[in-house]
Design an enzyme around this catalytic site. Structure first.
Site, short mmCIF file in Angstrom:
data_model
loop_
_atom_site.label_atom_id
_atom_site.label_comp_id
_atom_site.label_asym_id
_atom_site.label_seq_id
_atom_site.Cartn_x
_atom_site.Cartn_y
_atom_site.Cartn_z
N HIS A 69 -3.52 -19.39 12.47
CA HIS A 69 -3.33 -19.60 10.90
C HIS A 69 -3.58 -21.20 10.30
O HIS A 69 -4.20 -21.12 9.30
CB HIS A 69 -1.89 -19.20 10.62
CG HIS A 69 -1.28 -18.06 10.99
ND1 HIS A 69 -0.35 -17.58 11.86
CD2 HIS A 69 -1.80 -16.78 10.42
CE1 HIS A 69 -0.21 -16.28 11.84
NE2 HIS A 69 -0.93 -15.72 11.17
N LYS B 71 6.49 -4.46 9.79
CA LYS B 71 6.68 -5.06 11.08
C LYS B 71 8.38 -5.45 11.04
O LYS B 71 8.82 -5.66 9.96
CB LYS B 71 5.99 -6.52 11.01
CG LYS B 71 4.28 -5.98 11.16
CD LYS B 71 3.60 -7.40 11.21
CE LYS B 71 2.33 -7.26 11.45
NZ LYS B 71 1.54 -8.62 11.11
N ARG C 79 -10.64 -12.10 12.15
CA ARG C 79 -11.07 -12.27 13.70
C ARG C 79 -11.86 -11.32 14.13
O ARG C 79 -12.48 -11.46 15.16
CB ARG C 79 -9.54 -12.30 14.57
CG ARG C 79 -8.66 -13.39 14.35
CD ARG C 79 -7.27 -13.15 14.88
NE ARG C 79 -6.78 -11.91 14.10
CZ ARG C 79 -5.41 -11.77 14.52
NH1 ARG C 79 -4.77 -12.37 14.98
NH2 ARG C 79 -5.20 -10.74 13.49
N SER D 148 0.16 -13.57 16.25
CA SER D 148 1.64 -13.71 16.22
C SER D 148 2.17 -12.95 17.29
O SER D 148 2.94 -13.15 18.18
CB SER D 148 2.20 -13.63 15.06
OG SER D 148 1.89 -14.73 14.10
O1 PNS Z 1 0.57 -11.60 8.35
P1 PNS Z 1 0.56 -10.07 7.96
O2 PNS Z 1 1.65 -9.34 8.49
O3 PNS Z 1 -0.69 -9.36 8.04
O4 PNS Z 1 0.72 -10.26 6.38
C1 PNS Z 1 0.80 -9.02 5.70
C2 PNS Z 1 1.70 -9.68 4.14
C3 PNS Z 1 2.87 -10.06 4.54
C4 PNS Z 1 0.84 -10.73 3.62
C5 PNS Z 1 1.81 -8.49 3.47
O5 PNS Z 1 2.51 -7.15 3.98
C6 PNS Z 1 2.61 -8.60 2.18
O6 PNS Z 1 1.65 -9.09 0.94
N1 PNS Z 1 3.75 -8.43 1.86
C7 PNS Z 1 4.55 -8.67 0.73
C8 PNS Z 1 4.86 -7.53 -0.41
C9 PNS Z 1 3.72 -6.98 -0.93
O7 PNS Z 1 2.94 -7.63 -1.88
N2 PNS Z 1 3.17 -5.92 -0.49
C10 PNS Z 1 2.04 -5.12 -0.88
C11 PNS Z 1 0.76 -5.70 -0.10
S1 PNS Z 1 -0.63 -5.17 -0.66
#
Ligand code: PNS
Length: 164
Positions: free
Chosen positions: A17, A41, A90, A127
């Protein structure tokens, strides 16, 4: 002032990150590490711990800061005045997962997502794997920024005490 948002669940933040944040800083004036909730998650660390570790990880990077995303990423992007979302890639499976989110975020906010290839030497760092290695007693010190491994170990130890 061109601001980018680097979003993720950061459970916990890893060296991979931080590599992406550094690359984003080479393209934008400010980078906001956006610690958000991924509904798919169940995090090991609570939101406060994830933000605190992200802040620690970017403390030495001028122009970078970490913030909690209280709701939708699209709303946060607009709130901080960002002109782009930056996500690290990645491999092909990351693209498959990220493109639908980029499309939804563009639909909601009008902001584009820029995909950045991370350092090849970190392509194995995720992670989820960091937590799995730590759960099984493996060494994660060289996979995460200073201070992160200790917190992960403490939270896992507390989890073990609760469930034993
Ligand atoms: O590290 P990750 O888990 O791949 O990140 C995903 C994350 C947290 C960026 C995504 O789930 C997110 O944006 N969550 C906030 C709520 C939201 O905006 N949901 C719609 C996403 S299109």
């Amino acid at each position: 002032m061109r601001i980018a948002v680097c979003p993720g669940s950061f459970d916990p933040i890893t060296n991979g990150h931080v590599d992406i944040v550094r690359r984003a800083l080479s393209m934008f004036d400010e980078v906001v590490v956006a610690v958000a909730t991924n509904a798919t998650k169940a995090p090991l660390l609570d939101a406060g711990q994830r933000v605190a570790l992200a802040r620690l990880a970017v403390a030495g990077l001028p122009g970078a800061r970490a913030e909690l995303v209280p709701g939708l990423l699209a709303g946060f992007v607009r709130q901080v005045g960002a002109c782009a979302v930056v996500k690290g890639i990645r491999g092909a499976s990351d693209v498959d997962a990220e493109v639908p989110m980029a499309l939804m975020n563009r639909h909601l906010s009008g902001v584009e997502t820029v995909f950045v290839a991370g350092d090849q030497s970190m392509a194995h760092i995720a992670s989820s794997m960091v937590k799995d290695v730590a759960r099984h007693g493996g060494d994660i010190d060289d996979l995460v920024p200073a201070g992160v491994a200790q917190v992960v170990r403490e939270v896992l130890a507390a989890e073990r005490r609760r469930t034993s």
